[in-house]
Design an enzyme around this catalytic site. Structure first.
Site, PDB file in Angstrom:
ATOM      1  N   HIS A  89       0.794  -1.230   0.000  1.00 20.49           N
ATOM      2  CA  HIS A  89       0.000   0.000   0.000  1.00 20.49           C
ATOM      3  C   HIS A  89       0.821   1.271   0.000  1.00 20.49           C
ATOM      4  O   HIS A  89       0.248   2.354   0.142  1.00 20.49           O
ATOM      5  CB  HIS A  89      -0.916   0.046   1.226  1.00 20.49           C
ATOM      6  CG  HIS A  89      -2.025  -0.949   1.200  1.00 20.49           C
ATOM      7  ND1 HIS A  89      -3.243  -0.692   0.618  1.00 20.49           N
ATOM      8  CD2 HIS A  89      -2.094  -2.213   1.670  1.00 20.49           C
ATOM      9  CE1 HIS A  89      -4.018  -1.753   0.753  1.00 20.49           C
ATOM     10  NE2 HIS A  89      -3.345  -2.689   1.381  1.00 20.49           N
TER      11      HIS A  89
ATOM     12  N   LYS B  70      -8.055  14.192   4.445  1.00 21.72           N
ATOM     13  CA  LYS B  70      -7.209  12.988   4.423  1.00 21.72           C
ATOM     14  C   LYS B  70      -6.210  13.149   5.560  1.00 21.72           C
ATOM     15  O   LYS B  70      -6.128  14.227   6.155  1.00 21.72           O
ATOM     16  CB  LYS B  70      -6.467  12.862   3.094  1.00 21.72           C
ATOM     17  CG  LYS B  70      -5.753  14.167   2.681  1.00 21.72           C
ATOM     18  CD  LYS B  70      -5.019  14.043   1.361  1.00 21.72           C
ATOM     19  CE  LYS B  70      -5.917  14.149   0.157  1.00 21.72           C
ATOM     20  NZ  LYS B  70      -5.856  12.991  -0.716  1.00 21.72           N
ATOM     21  N   ARG B  71      -5.451  12.075   5.881  1.00 23.33           N
ATOM     22  CA  ARG B  71      -4.430  12.242   6.907  1.00 23.33           C
ATOM     23  C   ARG B  71      -3.508  13.406   6.552  1.00 23.33           C
ATOM     24  O   ARG B  71      -3.283  13.710   5.373  1.00 23.33           O
ATOM     25  CB  ARG B  71      -3.616  10.947   7.063  1.00 23.33           C
ATOM     26  CG  ARG B  71      -4.374   9.843   7.782  1.00 23.33           C
ATOM     27  CD  ARG B  71      -4.731  10.235   9.219  1.00 23.33           C
ATOM     28  NE  ARG B  71      -3.592  10.220  10.086  1.00 23.33           N
ATOM     29  CZ  ARG B  71      -3.322   9.263  10.972  1.00 23.33           C
ATOM     30  NH1 ARG B  71      -4.143   8.235  11.127  1.00 23.33           N
ATOM     31  NH2 ARG B  71      -2.247   9.317  11.734  1.00 23.33           N
TER      32      ARG B  71
ATOM     33  N   LYS C 261       1.275  14.503   1.131  1.00 20.12           N
ATOM     34  CA  LYS C 261      -0.058  14.846   0.640  1.00 20.12           C
ATOM     35  C   LYS C 261      -0.186  16.355   0.393  1.00 20.12           C
ATOM     36  O   LYS C 261      -1.153  16.816  -0.205  1.00 20.12           O
ATOM     37  CB  LYS C 261      -1.111  14.365   1.626  1.00 20.12           C
ATOM     38  CG  LYS C 261      -1.173  12.839   1.772  1.00 20.12           C
ATOM     39  CD  LYS C 261      -2.194  12.434   2.815  1.00 20.12           C
ATOM     40  CE  LYS C 261      -2.161  10.949   3.155  1.00 20.12           C
ATOM     41  NZ  LYS C 261      -2.831  10.105   2.156  1.00 20.12           N
TER      42      LYS C 261
ATOM     43  N   LYS D 148     -14.314   8.827  -3.857  1.00 27.29           N
ATOM     44  CA  LYS D 148     -15.564   9.187  -3.168  1.00 27.29           C
ATOM     45  C   LYS D 148     -16.026  10.579  -3.588  1.00 27.29           C
ATOM     46  O   LYS D 148     -17.217  10.815  -3.794  1.00 27.29           O
ATOM     47  CB  LYS D 148     -15.364   9.101  -1.650  1.00 27.29           C
ATOM     48  CG  LYS D 148     -15.017   7.686  -1.175  1.00 27.29           C
ATOM     49  CD  LYS D 148     -14.433   7.654   0.234  1.00 27.29           C
ATOM     50  CE  LYS D 148     -13.790   6.303   0.519  1.00 27.29           C
ATOM     51  NZ  LYS D 148     -12.998   6.301   1.770  1.00 27.29           N
TER      52      LYS D 148
HETATM   53  C1  GL9 Z   1      -2.449   3.748   1.968  1.00 25.44           C
HETATM   54  C2  GL9 Z   1      -2.014   4.628   0.802  1.00 25.44           C
HETATM   55  O1  GL9 Z   1      -1.259   5.704   1.280  1.00 25.44           O
HETATM   56  C3  GL9 Z   1      -3.208   5.133  -0.024  1.00 25.44           C
HETATM   57  O2  GL9 Z   1      -2.733   5.805  -1.157  1.00 25.44           O
HETATM   58  C4  GL9 Z   1      -4.088   3.957  -0.447  1.00 25.44           C
HETATM   59  O3  GL9 Z   1      -5.223   4.410  -1.130  1.00 25.44           O
HETATM   60  C5  GL9 Z   1      -4.505   3.169   0.787  1.00 25.44           C
HETATM   61  C6  GL9 Z   1      -5.303   1.942   0.425  1.00 25.44           C
HETATM   62  O4  GL9 Z   1      -4.632   1.178  -0.513  1.00 25.44           O
HETATM   63  O5  GL9 Z   1      -3.348   2.733   1.527  1.00 25.44           O
HETATM   64  N1  GL9 Z   1      -1.309   3.117   2.599  1.00 25.44           N
HETATM   65  C7  GL9 Z   1      -1.203   3.468   3.901  1.00 25.44           C
HETATM   66  O6  GL9 Z   1      -0.364   3.080   4.709  1.00 25.44           O
HETATM   67  N2  GL9 Z   1      -2.186   4.345   4.194  1.00 25.44           N
HETATM   68  C8  GL9 Z   1      -2.972   4.536   3.105  1.00 25.44           C
HETATM   69  O7  GL9 Z   1      -3.949   5.249   3.084  1.00 25.44           O
HETATM   70  N3  GL9 Z   1      -2.281   5.006   5.367  1.00 25.44           N
HETATM   71  C9  GL9 Z   1      -3.326   4.909   6.203  1.00 25.44           C
HETATM   72  O8  GL9 Z   1      -4.215   4.090   6.060  1.00 25.44           O
HETATM   73  C10 GL9 Z   1      -3.330   5.861   7.322  1.00 25.44           C
END
Ligand code: GL9
Length: 838
Positions: free
Chosen positions: A373, A564-565, A570, A676
């Site tokens: 991810h 978002k976080r 970001k 979304k």
């Molecule tokens: C994350 C990626 O940063 C995102 O880009 C992705 O959409 C999601 C789901 O695949 O996974 N990987 C990761 O560690 N996070 C993501 O959102 N962080 C959190 O979940 C906080």
């Protein structure tokens, strides 16, 4: 077999009484629950009692499907997906269950007939925030889609007593409060103490020769903990399937500590109990990066071991031989957090079930698949050997054995390439020694996937390049998706109603059907309806903002949203730089007219991530100045929504005009918020990053505001040497914005407050804000112009919403089923099971 309702007419009636869905039946069940479940007369009932009474009647109606599904799966011994994830960010259950069961309207009507505010009842639910962000929310969307597609599946994870912290804002700074989501009880779960499993930690290993004369190893632990599963039903949409989310809670094994080891030492025994229960106390709130924390590794192993042992229990119950483990189960590793599963499965097969190593390894590899991810190198999990070995001595041995055999393979394929061996080893020996969890996951899995096209390509070219060169056939892409049930039907009833009126039912199951709306994109009547739908959602959000913060925002202004976080990659601070630029121009030219905008931010910063916390402070500080300044003539508002979570996000997407997806190209693996927003008719301003690339392809380049460097350009620029200061010196607008912040204008004259943030931009800027600044500001100007042509904007908005079918998690899950899990739907017909009357 004991049927709930058999030929006994009274039993049949009772069942119908507890599952009836007419308005009358619901009202009656509600009042009964208030009395018998909550134990309150109406005169004493609180809103929370009402919520619980409602939740319980909904639960009763779910159990019908849940029990039927369990019975069906057991009888048919179906192949099952086990989705292992340290996080499941489910969001509130009530509304979603009503939608998926198809009783939303009846229940709403019933509550209203009882004189209750239905929205208010829904709002009583404290959401289970058992995840940090996108990764945990993705797991939740996939559970919804698996159930809706009638795919047998189990979600396995941790029942954290405290989920992600609750964020407050105090004097512009983030403050954290513990999330006591279980305080008032959780009506959606059922404890299953009868399926509790024991998990070992620490100690040492011993070898011995068994009765047959075979060499064996046994693990003698120094601690044992009990894992109790708590099950939550996961309803499919408009089907009888109700799958299970099984979360493990850690407890002390009373017999182990209380009787044998702590005789006479009561306090010592209680301490042991407390320390065992600490295991599942709290979710680690880090986004992407995780330090080598002992308790975190314990959590990971705990839930993985419980889950695997649970699978063996299921095998046994269905009299399936352990050699067929991988035929019964397909295990998906949601990131490396559960990657210890391969070593644990090997231990169970070899040490406990006495299988030959090679056979066990074959089973393990055929059972596991791994989803990556993130590309951020600092996010690749690794555990110091000493920590790992002290907690999981047997697993360390197993990993060494896997590694020896694996490196032999690498050596054969790539002779005399010692650098490659070092990179691919499961053990990092460059300094302090570590176990590399991503390498373990790659070696033990039959398939490795990224979460968007670009991300999957970059994986092969960068962090997993060596593994790609060795195992190209293992790699594939599975672009993320989100469930339209929660993110459209539940969040945006107005849009849902409009769409259904135009194209009929069925589109929430087959989102590609929304393509049919395309022809209406230029229909001025439909555009007017669309505009009113969006405006109503904006007025609703504006009302909340006024109520909560006393800030008036103009619902006719453009809602420009980044939720978002909070993370440097970001680039919320790029957004902030744009705002400061507008602010400064308005201050310098009091006559200037700009498109009125309301900038809305939301998101949590990891508590230890100081720069992210400073980014929040920057946003709130700019807001504080801008929102009260009469010179700006209400053309600019900046709002930071505290405690961004699933509940709050459902109110934001429908009210958004512009979706900010502005990460540095190559850094956001996929993003799912981007989807979304677009499904709810927001237009995107974004970089060519993650799933933005595919969203733009789907909605059409002319309906997407693109800016910024590409991932290749970013890499090239980094390689050739990037000096952010040159951009600052060369761009008067950028210089002006940065100087204004540095002057202390937004910090009551304190010029040092934002210095760390500005210095990082000027002297390092690892995420290349300064290189992208001008392109971003220019693009924003294009956005403003586009918004002024309301007809064209509405057309683009409608086209965005109607072309997002591909991003339904139903499509993602179907791809996983075909390419990775090799599992097919196993529809459940509850009538065949429970309603066996006469
Ligand atoms: C994350 C990626 O940063 C995102 O880009 C992705 O959409 C999601 C789901 O695949 O996974 N990987 C990761 O560690 N996070 C993501 O959102 N962080 C959190 O979940 C906080």
């Amino acid at each position: 077999r004991l049927a709930i309702a058999d030929s006994n007419e009274a039993a049949q009636q009772n069942l119908e009484h507890r599952t009836g869905t007419s308005i009358e039946a619901i009202k009656q069940a509600f009042l009964e629950n208030l009395f018998f479940v909550q134990g309150k007369p109406v005169a004493l009932a609180t809103k929370h009692d009402y919520y619980m009474a409602l939740a319980h009647l909904v639960r009763d109606r779910m159990l019908y499907r849940w029990n039927g599904t369990a019975e069906s799966y057991t009888q048919d011994r179906c192949r099952t997906v086990c989705y292992l994830s340290a996080e499941f960010l489910m969001g509130p259950h009530l509304g979603n269950n009503l939608i998926n069961m198809g009783i939303y309207d009846q229940v709403k009507a019933a509550m209203e007939e009882l004189g209750l505010d239905f929205e208010d009842l829904l709002a009583q639910e404290v959401e289970p925030g058992l995840g940090n962000g996108g990764l945990g929310r993705l797991a939740a969307c996939y559970l919804d889609s698996m159930a809706s597609l009638e795919v047998p599946s189990l979600g396995y994870g941790i029942r954290y007593e405290f989920g992600i912290f609750e964020q407050g804002i105090s004097q512009g700074w983030q403050i954290e409060r513990t999330d006591k989501w279980l305080r008032h009880g959780n009506p959606w779960e059922v404890a299953r103490p009868e399926w509790a499993t024991e998990v070992m930690f620490g100690g040492h290993t011993e070898s011995y020769t068994d009765a047959a004369g075979d060499y064996r190893v046994r693990w003698v632990p120094s601690q044992e903990v009990l894992g109790t599963p708590y099950d939550t039903p996961i309803l499919g949409y408009q089907v009888d399937t109700a799958n299970t989310l099984r979360l493990w809670k850690a407890e002390a094994i009373e017999s182990f500590d209380f009787e044998v080891f702590n005789q006479g030492d009561y306090y010592g025994a209680v301490e042991e109990k407390v320390s065992s229960e600490n295991l599942t106390k709290v979710l680690y709130p880090n986004d992407e990066t995780l330090a080598g924390k002992r308790l975190r590794l314990k959590q990971q192993f705990f839930f993985v071991s419980c889950s695997l042992q649970d699978m063996f229990r299921i095998l046994k119950g269905q009299t399936i031989p352990v050699e067929e483990f991988h035929e019964k189960f397909s295990i998906q590793l949601n990131d490396t957090h559960p990657a210890i599963a391969s070593a644990e499965l090997m231990r169970l097969l070899v040490d406990e079930y006495h299988l030959d190593w090679n056979i066990a390894w074959e089973i393990t590899q055929q059972a596991m698949a791994y989803t990556n991810h993130t590309l951020l190198p600092e996010a690749l999990e690794k555990w110091p050997i000493s920590l790992f070995g002290s907690l999981l001595p047997r697993h360390l041995e197993i990993i060494y054995e896997i590694n020896t055999r694996f490196l032999e393979l690498v050596r054969m394929r790539f002779p005399k390439d010692s650098a490659r061996l070092e990179r691919m080893s499961l053990i990092d020996e460059s300094g302090e020694r570590y176990v590399r969890m991503a390498n373990l996951a790659c070696v033990s899995s039959h398939t490795i996937n990224g979460v968007a096209k670009l991300h999957s390509e970059l994986l092969k070219q960068t962090v997993l390049k060596d593994f790609y060169e060795l195992f190209p056939e293992k790699f594939c892409n599975m672009t993320n998706g989100v469930t339209p049930r929660r993110w459209i039907a539940l969040s945006n009833p107005r849009l849902t109603k409009m769409v259904t009126e135009k194209i009929g039912e069925g589109w929430l199951k087959e989102l590609e059907k929304t393509k049919q709306l395309e022809s209406l994109a230029t229909d001025s009547g439909f555009q007017d309806e669309w505009h009113e739908m969006k405006s109503a959602a904006k007025r609703e959000l504006a009302g909340r903002i006024h109520q909560q913060f006393g800030v008036l925002v103009d619902p006719t202004s453009m809602f420009d949203v980044q939720v978002k976080r909070i993370h440097e990659y970001k680039r919320q601070h790029l957004n902030a730089l744009h705002i400061v630029t507008l602010y400064s121009q308005l201050k310098q030219n009091p006559q200037m007219e700009i498109l009125p905008r309301t900038f809305i931010f939301g998101g949590k910063a990891a508590p230890g991530y100081h720069m992210a916390k400073l980014m929040i402070k920057l946003i709130t500080s700019v807001g504080e100045m801008a929102n009260k300044d009469p010179d700006l003539r209400n053309q600019l508002r900046v709002i930071f929504l505290p405690n961004y979570n699933v509940t709050n996000s459902q109110r934001v997407y429908p009210a958004s005009d512009l979706s900010e997806q502005i990460s540095t190209a190559g850094k956001e693996a996929s993003g799912t918020g981007n989807m979304k927003f677009a499904m709810n008719g927001a237009l995107t301003i974004g970089t060519l990053d993650g799933a933005n690339v595919e969203i733009r392809d789907a909605v059409g380049a002319e309906n997407f505001f693109l800016f910024g460097l590409t991932a290749d350009e970013v890499a090239k620029m980094k390689f050739e040497g990037y000096t952010p200061r040159d951009y600052y010196l060369g761009n008067p607008y950028l210089k002006d914005a940065i100087d204004l912040i540095a002057s202390g204008h937004f910090s009551h004259g304190d010029g040092s407050l934002f210095q760390p943030l500005l210095d990082k931009l000027l002297y390092q800027d690892p995420f290349m804000l300064l290189a992208d600044y001008q392109a971003y500001v220019d693009c924003q100007r294009t956005v403003s112009k586009a918004y002024q042509d309301q007809r064209r904007w509405l057309e683009m908005s409608i086209l965005n919403a109607s072309r997002m079918g591909y991003f339904s998690s139903d499509r993602s899950v179907q791809e996983y089923c075909q390419r990775i899990w090799k599992v097919s739907p196993a529809p459940v017909d509850i009538d065949r099971y429970i309603k066996v009357s006469g």
